[in-house]
Scaffold this motif. Sequence first.
Motif, PDB file in Angstrom:
ATOM      1  N   LYS A 118       2.444   4.354  91.865  1.00 46.98           N
ATOM      2  CA  LYS A 118       1.309   5.267  91.776  1.00 46.98           C
ATOM      3  C   LYS A 118       1.565   6.323  90.695  1.00 46.98           C
ATOM      4  CE  LYS A 118      -0.893   8.459  94.851  1.00 46.98           C
ATOM      5  NZ  LYS A 118      -0.905   8.952  96.212  1.00 46.98           N
ATOM      6  N   LYS A 119       2.825   6.756  90.630  1.00 48.19           N
ATOM      7  CA  LYS A 119       3.183   7.785  89.647  1.00 48.19           C
ATOM      8  C   LYS A 119       2.929   7.275  88.222  1.00 48.19           C
ATOM      9  CE  LYS A 119       6.855  10.529  90.851  1.00 48.19           C
ATOM     10  NZ  LYS A 119       8.311  10.641  90.959  1.00 48.19           N
ATOM     11  N   GLN A 120       3.169   5.964  88.028  1.00 45.80           N
ATOM     12  CA  GLN A 120       3.036   5.394  86.681  1.00 45.80           C
ATOM     13  C   GLN A 120       1.587   5.383  86.185  1.00 45.80           C
ATOM     14  OE1 GLN A 120       5.182   4.377  84.367  1.00 45.80           O
ATOM     15  NE2 GLN A 120       6.794   5.206  85.662  1.00 45.80           N
ATOM     16  N   HIS A 136       9.912  -3.159  80.228  1.00 49.31           N
ATOM     17  CA  HIS A 136       9.074  -4.167  79.568  1.00 49.31           C
ATOM     18  C   HIS A 136       7.595  -4.053  79.908  1.00 49.31           C
ATOM     19  CE1 HIS A 136      12.544  -6.162  77.980  1.00 49.31           C
ATOM     20  NE2 HIS A 136      13.098  -6.167  79.166  1.00 49.31           N
ATOM     21  N   CYS A 137       7.219  -2.999  80.677  1.00 49.81           N
ATOM     22  CA  CYS A 137       5.823  -3.017  81.142  1.00 49.81           C
ATOM     23  C   CYS A 137       4.858  -2.593  80.044  1.00 49.81           C
ATOM     24  CB  CYS A 137       5.645  -2.192  82.404  1.00 49.81           C
ATOM     25  SG  CYS A 137       5.685  -0.454  82.100  1.00 49.81           S
ATOM     26  N   GLU A 138       5.376  -2.132  78.906  1.00 52.17           N
ATOM     27  CA  GLU A 138       4.455  -1.766  77.825  1.00 52.17           C
ATOM     28  C   GLU A 138       4.481  -2.778  76.704  1.00 52.17           C
ATOM     29  OE1 GLU A 138       4.442   2.241  76.616  1.00 52.17           O
ATOM     30  OE2 GLU A 138       5.053   3.017  78.566  1.00 52.17           O
ATOM     31  N   CYS A 139       5.012  -3.947  77.008  1.00 52.09           N
ATOM     32  CA  CYS A 139       5.123  -4.998  75.992  1.00 52.09           C
ATOM     33  C   CYS A 139       3.739  -5.322  75.429  1.00 52.09           C
ATOM     34  CB  CYS A 139       5.739  -6.218  76.661  1.00 52.09           C
ATOM     35  SG  CYS A 139       5.818  -7.616  75.579  1.00 52.09           S
ATOM     36  N   THR A 140       3.670  -5.595  74.125  1.00 50.97           N
ATOM     37  CA  THR A 140       2.343  -5.850  73.536  1.00 50.97           C
ATOM     38  C   THR A 140       1.831  -7.231  73.920  1.00 50.97           C
ATOM     39  OG1 THR A 140       3.561  -6.561  71.608  1.00 50.97           O
ATOM     40  CG2 THR A 140       2.593  -4.350  71.524  1.00 50.97           C
ATOM     41  N   GLU A 141       2.731  -8.150  74.255  1.00 53.08           N
ATOM     42  CA  GLU A 141       2.356  -9.521  74.588  1.00 53.08           C
ATOM     43  C   GLU A 141       1.765  -9.550  76.006  1.00 53.08           C
ATOM     44  OE1 GLU A 141       1.475 -13.091  74.415  1.00 53.08           O
ATOM     45  OE2 GLU A 141       2.562 -12.358  72.656  1.00 53.08           O
ATOM     46  N   GLU A 142       0.485  -9.931  76.144  1.00 50.62           N
ATOM     47  CA  GLU A 142      -0.160  -9.854  77.471  1.00 50.62           C
ATOM     48  C   GLU A 142       0.504 -10.784  78.480  1.00 50.62           C
ATOM     49  OE1 GLU A 142      -4.492  -9.812  79.667  1.00 50.62           O
ATOM     50  OE2 GLU A 142      -4.382 -10.475  77.601  1.00 50.62           O
ATOM     51  N   PRO A 166      -2.069   2.671  77.761  1.00 51.35           N
ATOM     52  CA  PRO A 166      -2.984   1.784  78.518  1.00 51.35           C
ATOM     53  C   PRO A 166      -2.264   0.511  78.980  1.00 51.35           C
ATOM     54  CG  PRO A 166      -3.904   2.352  76.364  1.00 51.35           C
ATOM     55  CD  PRO A 166      -2.542   2.932  76.397  1.00 51.35           C
ATOM     56  N   HIS A 167      -1.322  -0.002  78.159  1.00 47.20           N
ATOM     57  CA  HIS A 167      -0.580  -1.215  78.555  1.00 47.20           C
ATOM     58  C   HIS A 167       0.147  -0.993  79.873  1.00 47.20           C
ATOM     59  CE1 HIS A 167      -1.763  -3.347  75.168  1.00 47.20           C
ATOM     60  NE2 HIS A 167      -0.751  -3.130  74.329  1.00 47.20           N
ATOM     61  N   ALA A 168       0.822   0.150  79.973  1.00 54.25           N
ATOM     62  CA  ALA A 168       1.584   0.416  81.203  1.00 54.25           C
ATOM     63  C   ALA A 168       0.634   0.512  82.391  1.00 54.25           C
ATOM     64  CB  ALA A 168       2.367   1.712  81.050  1.00 54.25           C
ATOM     65  N   ARG A 169      -0.523   1.180  82.195  1.00 50.23           N
ATOM     66  CA  ARG A 169      -1.468   1.313  83.312  1.00 50.23           C
ATOM     67  C   ARG A 169      -1.974  -0.059  83.748  1.00 50.23           C
ATOM     68  NH1 ARG A 169      -3.494   5.551  80.200  1.00 50.23           N
ATOM     69  NH2 ARG A 169      -5.457   4.487  79.725  1.00 50.23           N
ATOM     70  N   SER A 170      -2.299  -0.911  82.781  1.00 48.25           N
ATOM     71  CA  SER A 170      -2.844  -2.227  83.172  1.00 48.25           C
ATOM     72  C   SER A 170      -1.775  -3.036  83.908  1.00 48.25           C
ATOM     73  CB  SER A 170      -3.375  -2.984  81.955  1.00 48.25           C
ATOM     74  OG  SER A 170      -2.322  -3.449  81.164  1.00 48.25           O
ATOM     75  N   THR A 171      -0.492  -2.863  83.503  1.00 48.68           N
ATOM     76  CA  THR A 171       0.581  -3.587  84.211  1.00 48.68           C
ATOM     77  C   THR A 171       0.668  -3.122  85.658  1.00 48.68           C
ATOM     78  OG1 THR A 171       1.784  -3.686  82.121  1.00 48.68           O
ATOM     79  CG2 THR A 171       3.025  -4.220  84.104  1.00 48.68           C
ATOM     80  N   VAL A 172       0.579  -1.799  85.860  1.00 49.00           N
ATOM     81  CA  VAL A 172       0.710  -1.251  87.218  1.00 49.00           C
ATOM     82  C   VAL A 172      -0.448  -1.725  88.097  1.00 49.00           C
ATOM     83  CG1 VAL A 172       0.630   0.878  88.552  1.00 49.00           C
ATOM     84  CG2 VAL A 172       2.039   0.752  86.511  1.00 49.00           C
ATOM     85  N   VAL A 173      -1.670  -1.700  87.540  1.00 56.90           N
ATOM     86  CA  VAL A 173      -2.835  -2.102  88.342  1.00 56.90           C
ATOM     87  C   VAL A 173      -2.726  -3.590  88.690  1.00 56.90           C
ATOM     88  CG1 VAL A 173      -5.328  -2.366  88.312  1.00 56.90           C
ATOM     89  CG2 VAL A 173      -4.307  -0.317  87.355  1.00 56.90           C
ATOM     90  N   THR A 174      -2.288  -4.412  87.722  1.00 59.13           N
ATOM     91  CA  THR A 174      -2.130  -5.847  88.010  1.00 59.13           C
ATOM     92  C   THR A 174      -1.041  -6.044  89.061  1.00 59.13           C
ATOM     93  OG1 THR A 174      -2.704  -6.240  85.708  1.00 59.13           O
ATOM     94  CG2 THR A 174      -1.843  -8.106  86.927  1.00 59.13           C
TER      95      THR A 174
END
Length: 1256
Positions: free
Chosen positions: A996-998, A964-970, A1004-1012
């Motif tokens: 870190k691997k992710q 679910h980490c690439e979900c469009t809903e913020e 970009p959605h997945a990256r923003s989820t990982v950083v958050t």
Amino acid sequence: MASVSYHISSLLEKMTSTDKDFRFMATNDLMMELQKDSIKLDEDSEKKVVKMLLKLLEDKNGEVQNLAVKCLGPLVGKVKEYQVETIVDTLCTNMLSDKEQLRDISSIGLKTVISELPPASTGSTMTANVCKKITAQLTGAIGKQEDVSVQLEALDILSDMLSRLGGTLYSFHSSILNCLLPQLTSPRLAVRKRAIIALGHLVLTCSGNIFSELTEHLLAELKRNESTSTTRTYIQCVAGISRQAGHRIGEHLEKIIPLIVQYCNVEDDELREYCFQAFESFVRRCPKEIDPHIPNVMGLCLKYITFDPNYNYDNEEEEEEEMMETENGEDEEQESDDEYSDDDDISWKVRRSAAKCLEAIVSSRHDLLQDFYKTLSPVLISRFKEREENVKADIFSAYISLLKQTLPIQSWLHASDATGKDDVPLTMLQNQVPNIVKALHKQLKEKSIKSRQGCFSLLTELANVLPGCLADHIPALVPGKLACGLGVKEQGWLNPFLTCIVFSLADKSSSSNMRIDTLSFLHVLLCNHRPEVFHPHIKSLLPPVVTCIGDPFYKITSEALLVTQQLVKVIRPLDKSCTFDAKPYVKDLFPGTLKRLKAADIDQEVKERAISCMGQIIYNLGDHLSTDLQPTLKIFLERLKNEITRLTTVKALTLIASSPLKIDLRPILGEGFPILASFLRKNQRALKLSTLTALDILVKNYSDSLKPAMIESVLTELPALITENDMHVSQVAIMFLTTLAKVYPSCISKISGSVLAEIFQLVHSPLLQGGALNAIIDFFQALVLTKTATMGYSELMKQLTAPIYSSGSAGASVTLHKQAYYSVAKCVAALSSVCPKEAPATVNQFIQDVKNPKSSSAVKVLAFLSLAEMGRTMNLSAQRELKTVILEAFTSPSEEVKSAASYALGNISVGNLKEYLPFMLKEIGSQPKRQYLLLHSLKEVISSSPADGIKPYVEDIWALLFKHCECTEEGTRNVVAECLGKLTLVNPSELLPRLKKQLSSGSPHARSTVVTAIKFTIADQPQPIDALLKGCIGDFLKTLQDPDLNVRRVALAMFNSAAHNKPSLIRDLLNAVLPSLYNETKVRRELIREVEMGPFKHTVDDGLDVRKAAFECMYTLLESCLDRLDIYEYLNHVEDGLKDHYDIRMLTFIMLARLSTLCPNAVLQRLERLIEPLRATCSTKVKAGSVKQEFEKQDELKRSAMRAVAALLTIPEVEKSPVMAEFSSQIRSNPEMASLFESIQKDSASLPTSESMDMS
């Protein structure tokens, strides 16, 4: 008018009298008249008065002359401009007169006139014209005059005028400079000195061209080096300019410093002294520009701080060889210098200026601490033996600065942020303690009081920086070996100090300050070391301290009482077993303190400390006082009745009541308890709190001595204290009630309904949380256990939930705040946990409430929240229908019910992971519509479950979340990120590398989820993940350069969280990260687009959120990593922010106010560029037809800008800046800005600290 003229003409007539007394009295009366605001002079009178006063300046009688000069001041504001010009002309002419007395009196007159001229900011042309007149005459006088005393006076007056009205003389700056420069080579040193002072005032207001002309001239002369004497003057001049306007000389330092370094090697002590003074002013005033030269300057300081060619230290101290190794080379070279004689030895001046320069370097360069301990500390320690007292004082002062810099920063930021790097200087210092002690021990034997005071100040600072260091650098003593260890080592170190302390206290020649310093060092020593260390020395230590208690000077008495209080804890520490026998010392301690306790006519501080000290004596030694105890307690009772001493006495009684010696307080309880009860009615908050604590201890420890009537007198006072207006007092009052419920269950039945009513009122308050809520929960649990008939389980439940049920049944809307439901639910769960038999029925009741279609949403919310709180601690798996009930609630129309049901599912799962977690994961996978709520439930499970319980499920949860980490809903992504972050904390070593691997994932959605997710792993408490995070946070911060705007925004939020909660994670990465951060503060044209809304065009800036996040990060760094920032680079970006969008301007105004307190010098250097945007904001006008919000926004901006201006005005020397002077006069002359500025100043005066914005 006529009467005034008549009165004045009669005075003028008397002034011509031949009798000097008449003239004196008439002049005096005239002065009285002139000082009245109401006086108005006609033209004729003005002329006569001016003429007469100028004539009286030449009077034969000195007193008449003095009065006439004094009259000139008030006269300036009362007469027309041309009359002031007449006065000035005459005074200037008189200054060139041959008569010395007339010259002196005229120069005083000119100074008086200048000080009374209205400042240029008032817009008066008179000041400018008069100043021009004076300046023209003075520059002439300075240039042509052969008589030195005239030159000196003229230079003095010119300095006065430049410092007060420099901006007005703008057109004359060039001629003033041309007139002053030749004076630097005057044969008279006094003339040179005053010319330097005048130049110092000139550079504050002169233009850039004139400043460059001056520095070019100084550089050229320094290169020419005509004679050592003029070179000295030029170096003094450079130092003077740097002190006055350091921010301007910065750009010329590259050329100046090599020249001054070169002159340090010339054999001329005065020249060297001036060189070091110049270095010191550069270090303090141009920190950025001097940076590359610091190693060089420090090397010179270290070389010359040991420069003493006329004295050979080595004869006395062969054993000092190991400490002297650092500068042995120089020592030999200096010993061969024999051409000095002792009378004209001024080498001490060189050493003193080198020490001062070192102090400046140490206090401004926190980042070089480790270097300081390697190179500078050993040299300073070896110089403690300095023979010249003034130099020694500066060496001590430099070392104290070094210690202060080493002091670990104690604040909420660093308390939880134990970093390895900051400990290195402490360890280095620890290793040097033996050398410091050895060097100081010799100094403490000196006769000189100043030297000993310096030693004690240094030792006090040392004991604060490294608590226990004066005993602990001995191999850590195992408790078993204490006895033998103590005899040898610790006494070895402390013996010399304690002997010196005793000597300094008992010595008749010791000054008061010496004694106070000694006592305060002793206090620090006692606080920071283990009691056993002092036991062998008590016999010698105690008598001088007790003598000081009897000292007639109150400050000594007060310090001595503080030390005695600490000594009492040392003599008999009650928290551990101790073999030391304290009994023989009671007879020394007690009478001296008692005498001070009885005295009513002594200083307030002494009274308070005597009470505290006696409290400590009774607490620690009460069993040795026998018959003295009761009379002393009676004195406490007296002090309790006195308004001034009651608070201190309450605290002392609290201490005594908590003593493990079980002091007998019965004789004073009968009278004391009602007095304490009456304090609960008083307005003084500190008194209420201390009294509640005292009552609590008394009830716990003296329950058998209290009568019901006493308790009731207190009970009647309690309802008034329980209110949401002061949560802390309410909390302490409820804790006291809990104690009562446990100790006196019988009196609880007498708790009037009013106390309970107040508590229920508090439970339903939106403000209740934290400590106060926990206190109420404890109270309810204690209350149910008393088994009082009217306050049983069912009765309390009814009272707790009544408002919610009643609001529902009446069909009214929910009246309670959301927070109140959580509070009630927690209380319900707490009651159920102490009455397990009642719990199942309650659970059933709640389930029925939820199923009942007629229940209001308020009732359902409460039911779910209560089930959640109960389910967290007990297993609810017996309730078969719970799952279906909760899932049904997910489709409820009410958002509140949905969110409560999701919270309930999460918490019930915590109570029974095996049954509920697999069910929840299955639902998340199969129910896309309920996903958001189910993920919230999962977040509760991860946050609240113990790590061991959740470990078996980690893999399943992890896999599910990544789907679910690439979900469009913020919103969903944020919950997923929080779950991932908190899950990583369960097993960081395995899961962090996966996150870190992710980072390299395409979306970009997945990256923003990982950083958050990383943001949620950073907490302000120390955690096992910290070390791992520190290693890889750099990789996550690289997303600050991510092409996607949203990823950069969440990266900034994560960076801000790290800087705020755990600065140590990012401190060492700042050099790499700051460029990316600063890059985000820029306005990007490509992100600004126009949107058409009907007939209007509206601009939207997509980059605004990112910029805002970047400025928030900058603000946080200011609080946590100031020492790692290049403040000038930082200010460049603050400057841009001052011209940005409304939100960002608001932020940068706050930053500017904070910077004014944290680094005033840097702000001063940039003042001109910072003032412009502030001025623009303050003078903006809103268009006439704008909407109301636009006006409010602009007002808020102006207020914020004015706050920044008010903060800038607190910087020392800011008023000398012409730009600031001009802006503040603009504020004063504009009524709207002036009133706004006044209201801001009133606000900041009423706030205790207005400078810090709390971001915690």
